[in-house]
Design a protein around this motif. Structure first.
Motif: not given
Length: 581
Positions: A107-114, A253-258, A85-94
């Motif tokens: 790796i070896d993880s559950r419920r991760v969103r980038i 989940t990968l969401s809105g990643v460029r 259950d980790l979210v990595i959030s980076g709107a505007g981060a390059r």
């Protein structure tokens, strides 16, 4: 309650210019280790990540370098391990990567969103060379090519040396000469990309640097080039890293990643469950002279289960297939006991990965026909770990719960039926693709809906399955292709092509293919070309035909096909034939 972490609190300075990798590593480890839901935030700005201080792991990844010991260790810029259950959030981060790295790994993880991050490379490992001028001078042909600011090179006599950045060891991250090992051609005006010969360095008389970003090439011949405006895309061929990796994980989940560039073999989801890629952009930065966004594929699902979802994404400028979903056939090399088979990885770019767990169901097929021989349940397995080289990397010994037919060695292959996903590929755009748009082989339901495929170099949708070449399994049982636009594909818009050497119409390899409500704009290729597929349904589609007439539908050993003729003017041209048995 969700706990927040910020990479700035660990020393990462947005737009600071220094190496942010140590701070990013510390922040990721703290967030992943937190007992409970957590969010790790990247404030807006640019972060530079160098390989010298990045994380490294020994990993074996599908369709990369197999068990080559020289590149078994992967350098990973953003590594998430054992998180829940980790979210990595980076709107505007390059995030700008240096050297050769995997952008991210879960790796070896559950419920991760980038979400929201942008990944790019300081020096991409593909050279995009645009012909900006060409002609004749003093009886010799010449070209002037322009390369992006991010491309590094030097002129060495009658050759050009392309290279990456100098690393701490004093060597370049990568280097090569002239056309490198692989080339393709991109036409920005025409909106197409094709695999084709590269004439830039044929018959060279002289090469000079003409400014910081331009190179003038003079030839021994007097044939004036006619390729001004074309972009020659050149690279080496070793897939030493996955571009991104989801390994042995669930609910990622990968969401809105460029992804502005992916080195190696794209984003690989391997032995994972319920993976979604949504609203992501795979495209080089516009206006930079760069057109290649990937060294090979963009997205691959290998040996996954649950749901594999790709929706609302832009795929623009890969060097291979944008989306590929498959399992892996393993060749039966021996049969030491009635319930035991010895298996081996047959393709040089795939090895070292575990494929089975106790309780998994397997299917054994005849390699020549892909016809099932037997089903069984795994009882015990001895196989590589995928994380170390302490044992054999190319062989697996499998014991099942019931006796197997004899004489399987050499003639049979094994697929893990349990590790097969349901697939949704919906509302995506595929453009500037030299190969196919989507490859899919899975026996669970597949929906390909409301996508736009623009001038793919080969088939837009390709259904294969083979135990002789790439060893990508298995049969399709329920495939719906609905409401898509296919604009001038270079091959059949839909190509159903199991790689068999013999055919039995009573036992087709694939079945359950429905093609309905699509719009086809075709020049010299069929809307559907299929073989050894039962129960095809083709209905309510719209065809616009350009150029000389050709077959609209080609069916080879496809029993029980229902091809609707009602809405087409002129009527559909259908070719039916039988394959050798």
């Amino acid at each position: 309650m969700r706990t927040s972490f910020d990479v700035a609190d660990f020393g990462a300075v947005p737009d600071g210019g220094g190496d942010a990798a140590p701070s990013v590593v510390a922040a990721l480890q703290a967030a992943a280790a937190h007992a409970g839901p957590a969010t790790l935030r990247f404030p807006p700005g640019e972060y530079h990540l160098w390989p010298d201080t990045a994380q490294r792991r020994e990993l074996y990844v599908s369709n990369t370098v197999g068990d080559d010991p020289h590149v078994r260790d992967k350098t990973i810029a953003v590594l998430v391990e054992a998180a829940d259950d980790l979210v990595i959030s980076g709107a505007g981060a390059r995030l700008v990567l240096h050297g050769l790295q995997t952008t991210f790994a879960v790796i070896d993880s559950r419920r991760v969103r980038i979400e929201g991050l942008e990944f790019d490379f300081a020096v991409p490992t593909v050279v995009d060379a645009t012909v900006v001028d060409a002609g004749l001078t003093a009886g010799r042909a010449y070209r002037v090519i322009s390369v992006p600011e991010t491309t590094l090179f030097s002129v060495d006599g009658r050759s050009v040396r392309w290279h990456g950045e100098p690393l701490g060891s004093g060597t370049y991250a990568w280097d090569g000469y002239d056309a490198l090992e692989y080339s393709q051609i991109h036409d920005p005006a025409g909106g197409w990309t094709r695999r084709a010969p590269n004439p830039l360095f044929d018959g060279v008389h002289k090469i000079v640097a003409a400014g910081r970003r331009e190179i003038r090439i003079v030839y021994d011949h007097d044939e004036e080039p006619a390729d001004v405006g074309l972009v020659y895309q050149m690279r080496l061929t070793t897939r030493d890293h996955p571009g991104g990796l989801v390994l042995d994980s669930t609910g990622v989940t990968l969401s809105g990643v460029r992804f502005r560039f992916l080195h190696g073999f794209g984003v690989v989801a391997q032995a994972s469950r319920d993976i979604s890629i949504e609203k992501c952009e795979f495209r080089a930065p516009p206006g930079t002279g760069r057109h290649s966004a990937g060294f090979a594929d963009f997205v691959q699902f290998s040996g996954c289960s649950g749901r594999a979802v790709v929706r609302d994404c832009l795929f623009d400028g890969p060097h291979d297939d944008p989306v590929n979903v498959h399992g892996t056939y393993l060749r039966v090399a021996g049969q030491p006991a009635p319930r035991t088979v010895e298996l081996e990885y047959a393709h040089r770019e795939t090895a070292g990965m575990p494929q089975f767990s106790a309780g998994d169901e397997i299917e054994i097929v005849d390699r020549a026909t892909l016809r099932p021989i037997a089903l069984a349940t795994v009882e015990r397995v001895r196989q590589p770990s995928g994380r170390d080289h302490g044992g054999p990397l190319r062989t697996i010994t499998l014991t099942v719960g019931s006796a197997l037919p004899g004489q399987l060695a050499g003639r049979a292959a094994v697929e893990n039926v349990t590790r097969t996903p349901t697939v949704h590929i919906v509302r995506n755009v595929f453009r500037n693709v030299p190969t196919r748009g989507v490859l899919v082989t899975t026996r669970r339901p597949v929906l390909i809906e409301e996508n736009r495929f623009e001038r793919t170099g080969m088939a837009a949708v390709y259904v294969s399955g083979d135990a002789t070449d790439w060893w990508e399994s298995g049969p399709v049982r329920d495939l719906t292709v609905r409401g898509n636009e296919f604009v001038e594909p270079g091959g059949p818009a839909l190509f159903v092509d199991p790689r068999t050497t013999m055919s039995d119409p009573a036992h087709p390899v694939h079945r359950g293919v429905v093609v309905e409500g699509n719009r086809f704009v075709l020049e010299g290729v069929p809307a559907l070309d299929a073989k050894a597929t039962g129960g095809i349904r083709f209905r309510d589609n719209t065809l616009a035909r350009l150029g000389s007439p050709t077959w609209d539908i080609v069916l080879r050993s496809c029993p029980d096909a229902d091809i609707s003729h009602a809405v087409y003017e002129p009527p559909l041209r259908v070719l039916r034939s039988a394959l050798p048995r």
